[in-house]
Design an enzyme around this catalytic site. Structure first.
Site, mmCIF file in Angstrom:
data_model
loop_
_atom_site.group_PDB
_atom_site.id
_atom_site.type_symbol
_atom_site.label_atom_id
_atom_site.label_comp_id
_atom_site.label_asym_id
_atom_site.label_seq_id
_atom_site.Cartn_x
_atom_site.Cartn_y
_atom_site.Cartn_z
ATOM 1 C CG HIS A 15 -5.364 -3.006 35.687
ATOM 2 N ND1 HIS A 15 -6.366 -2.087 35.872
ATOM 3 C CD2 HIS A 15 -5.756 -3.775 34.641
ATOM 4 C CE1 HIS A 15 -7.322 -2.272 34.971
ATOM 5 N NE2 HIS A 15 -6.970 -3.300 34.206
ATOM 6 C CG HIS B 60 -3.803 -6.059 30.838
ATOM 7 N ND1 HIS B 60 -4.779 -6.975 31.158
ATOM 8 C CD2 HIS B 60 -4.357 -4.833 30.988
ATOM 9 C CE1 HIS B 60 -5.877 -6.331 31.478
ATOM 10 N NE2 HIS B 60 -5.656 -5.021 31.384
ATOM 11 C CG ASN C 136 -6.706 -1.236 28.581
ATOM 12 O OD1 ASN C 136 -6.064 -1.111 27.551
ATOM 13 N ND2 ASN C 136 -7.085 -2.420 29.031
ATOM 14 C CD GLU D 223 -13.525 -5.053 30.814
ATOM 15 O OE1 GLU D 223 -13.488 -5.998 31.644
ATOM 16 O OE2 GLU D 223 -13.685 -5.235 29.597
ATOM 17 C CB VAL D 224 -10.676 -3.216 37.345
ATOM 18 C CG1 VAL D 224 -10.428 -3.025 38.835
ATOM 19 C CG2 VAL D 224 -11.457 -4.504 37.092
ATOM 20 C CG ASP E 132 -6.791 -10.720 33.327
ATOM 21 O OD1 ASP E 132 -7.934 -11.230 33.322
ATOM 22 O OD2 ASP E 132 -6.583 -9.546 32.994
ATOM 23 C CB ILE E 133 -10.172 -14.114 36.383
ATOM 24 C CG1 ILE E 133 -10.927 -12.805 36.195
ATOM 25 C CG2 ILE E 133 -9.600 -14.240 37.784
ATOM 26 C CD1 ILE E 133 -12.189 -12.708 37.043
#
Length: 116
Positions: free
Chosen positions: A101, A103, A88, A96-97, A31-32
């Site tokens: 996905h 985490h 999420n 957000e994306v 993750d960036i």
């Protein structure tokens, strides 16, 4: 693949990432916006907006995400002290994306997920 999805582009190798794992079902990459010493995103290679869009037909993919999370936690040395796997869903859920996905977080005490 969704043409405008950043995660689809990472899965396809069109955008650079620090990859931890890739197979026929899922891809795991750094993750960036790290929130812990270990912060890996695990995504299905196929585009789904969120986990709520996935159904019985995707049970194998969801199971594979859990397996890869456990393997990476061990590989990256956080399994013995604990780690967290979270997704999420939707804007109110913090997504957000809009590509499913999860985490994988570890490497420090994470505390309770929800405030009491």
């Amino acid at each position: 693949m969704s043409e405008d999805c950043i995660f689809c582009k990472i899965v396809a190798g069109e955008l650079p990432s620090k990859q931890f794992h890739q197979d026929d079902l899922v891809t795991a990459f750094q993750d960036i916006s790290e929130q812990a010493p270990l912060h890996v995103l695990i995504v299905p290679n196929q585009h789904f907006k969120d986990v709520g869009e996935m159904g019985d037909a995707q049970a194998e993919i969801l199971g594979r995400i859990a397996q890869v999370a456990g393997q990476l936690a061990t590989q990256e040395g956080v399994a013995s002290n604990g780690w967290r796997l979270v997704t999420n869903v939707g804007r109110d859920g913090g997504q957000e994306v809009f590509h499913t996905h999860f985490h994988l977080l570890g490497g420090r005490p994470l505390g309770p997920l929800l405030a009491r």
